[in-house]
Design a protein around this motif. Structure first.
Motif: not given
Length: 105
Positions: A19-26, A32-37, A42-48
């Motif tokens: 859970e900690g790793i997934s939160l850090l990756v998110l 940042p990938y979502k908002y800068f690029l 990635l949010v759609k994959i990692i979020g769930p």
């Protein structure tokens, strides 16, 4: 190492780590990938995935609190609140979970 899969405490520690790793990756990669690029893929994959790990951790923390007869105001709430804070699950593993004796079931 096998205690992480065979004991309830070990599984909770594993869920805390994942859970900690997934939160850090998110937070550090996907958002940042979502908002800068401007690509939310990635949010759609990692979020769930993070959401499922979050729920798995919460349910197992409550279960462990009941099994270990933790006082809610002393231990259980700390373990649960830890997953709301980045790096919190790593801290709670270091301070509380690693000190709980494991025994095979």
């Amino acid at each position: 190492m096998t205690n992480f899969l065979t004991t309830p405490v070990g599984r909770l520690r594993l869920y805390a780590f994942l859970e900690g790793i997934s939160l850090l990756v998110l937070l550090l990669l996907a958002v940042p990938y979502k908002y800068f690029l401007h690509d939310p893929s990635l949010v759609k994959i990692i979020g769930p995935i993070h959401g499922a790990l979050f729920l798995l951790f919460i349910v197992n923390a409550l279960r462990m609190g009941i099994e270990q007869r933790w006082a809610f105001k002393d231990t259980t709430w700390k373990v649960i609140v830890a997953c709301l804070i980045p790096l919190g699950t790593f801290y709670i593993d270091y301070k509380i979970l690693r000190h709980i004796p494991t025994h095979e079931k």
